[in-house]
Design a protein around this motif. Sequence first.
Motif, PDB file in Angstrom:
ATOM      1  N   SER A  25       1.431  -8.124   5.179  1.00  0.00           N
ATOM      2  CA  SER A  25       0.295  -9.026   5.376  1.00  0.00           C
ATOM      3  C   SER A  25      -0.411  -9.247   4.044  1.00  0.00           C
ATOM      4  CB  SER A  25      -0.674  -8.456   6.408  1.00  0.00           C
ATOM      5  OG  SER A  25      -1.114  -7.188   6.013  1.00  0.00           O
ATOM      6  N   GLU A  26      -1.055 -10.379   3.944  1.00  0.00           N
ATOM      7  CA  GLU A  26      -1.787 -10.690   2.724  1.00  0.00           C
ATOM      8  C   GLU A  26      -3.084  -9.895   2.682  1.00  0.00           C
ATOM      9  OE1 GLU A  26      -2.363 -14.865   2.068  1.00  0.00           O
ATOM     10  OE2 GLU A  26      -0.264 -15.139   1.530  1.00  0.00           O
ATOM     11  N   THR A 110      -4.918 -12.737  -3.736  1.00  0.00           N
ATOM     12  CA  THR A 110      -4.748 -12.425  -2.325  1.00  0.00           C
ATOM     13  C   THR A 110      -3.289 -12.725  -2.031  1.00  0.00           C
ATOM     14  OG1 THR A 110      -7.026 -13.040  -1.859  1.00  0.00           O
ATOM     15  CG2 THR A 110      -5.512 -12.933   0.028  1.00  0.00           C
ATOM     16  N   GLY A 111      -2.530 -11.684  -1.661  1.00  0.00           N
ATOM     17  CA  GLY A 111      -1.106 -11.891  -1.468  1.00  0.00           C
ATOM     18  C   GLY A 111      -0.436 -10.723  -0.782  1.00  0.00           C
ATOM     19  N   LYS A 112       0.897 -10.782  -0.747  1.00  0.00           N
ATOM     20  CA  LYS A 112       1.720  -9.786  -0.062  1.00  0.00           C
ATOM     21  C   LYS A 112       2.246  -8.697  -0.984  1.00  0.00           C
ATOM     22  CE  LYS A 112       3.373 -12.780   3.614  1.00  0.00           C
ATOM     23  NZ  LYS A 112       4.562 -13.084   4.409  1.00  0.00           N
ATOM     24  N   THR A 113       2.038  -8.848  -2.278  1.00  0.00           N
ATOM     25  CA  THR A 113       2.512  -7.835  -3.228  1.00  0.00           C
ATOM     26  C   THR A 113       1.473  -7.653  -4.331  1.00  0.00           C
ATOM     27  OG1 THR A 113       4.415  -7.129  -4.563  1.00  0.00           O
ATOM     28  CG2 THR A 113       3.854  -9.457  -4.645  1.00  0.00           C
ATOM     29  N   GLY A 114       1.512  -6.482  -4.938  1.00  0.00           N
ATOM     30  CA  GLY A 114       0.485  -6.102  -5.903  1.00  0.00           C
ATOM     31  C   GLY A 114       0.611  -6.768  -7.255  1.00  0.00           C
ATOM     32  N   LYS A 155      -0.766  -1.136   0.853  1.00  0.00           N
ATOM     33  CA  LYS A 155      -0.765   0.064   1.706  1.00  0.00           C
ATOM     34  C   LYS A 155      -1.496   1.252   1.099  1.00  0.00           C
ATOM     35  CE  LYS A 155       3.770   1.826   0.412  1.00  0.00           C
ATOM     36  NZ  LYS A 155       5.133   2.069   0.825  1.00  0.00           N
ATOM     37  N   SER A 156      -1.707   1.251  -0.210  1.00  0.00           N
ATOM     38  CA  SER A 156      -2.426   2.382  -0.813  1.00  0.00           C
ATOM     39  C   SER A 156      -3.137   1.937  -2.091  1.00  0.00           C
ATOM     40  CB  SER A 156      -1.461   3.524  -1.128  1.00  0.00           C
ATOM     41  OG  SER A 156      -0.535   3.124  -2.117  1.00  0.00           O
TER      42      SER A 156
END
Length: 161
Positions: A25-26, A110-114, A155-156
């Motif tokens: 998720s974003e 704002t996105g799905k990956t760092g 996630k972290s």
Amino acid sequence: MEPEKTFSHLDAAGNPAMVDVSAKSETKRTAVAQSIVVLGDEIMQHLTNGEIQTKKGPVFQTAIIAGTMGAKKTSDLIPLCHPLGLESCKFQIQVNEANEVVIQCIASLTGKTGVEMEALTGASVAALTIYDMCKAFSHDIVIKETRLISKTGGKSDYTGK
């Protein structure tokens, strides 16, 4: 019991692969990276009002522009990075009490990956630009450290030591 850690850029067969982020998720993601450059006294004596002026132009201001360009091109440089549309990329360049140049790059989206790699690339390219612009004075320049300071989102979260 913590799950076993694995390298994220390998597929089941052990081949290099871009991470599939389609199920993520974003979230708002931010990363701060830092590079430290030791210029030495010969160069630092040219520091006036927080900037070093050279025939090529203002060193720190040019490093900020180059670092921003580098952060935006991260996926072109690091093969398995996702191309990202950065929403923000900011820099702070200061001289610390040890007379070292400390570059911080703060990247966010704002996105799905760092955005850790973008922040690290931005800080690295800014450091390399400072080296390039100052090497006419001396090649006794050390890019001493590049590291992730923190990241949020996903996630972290992470805060370096």
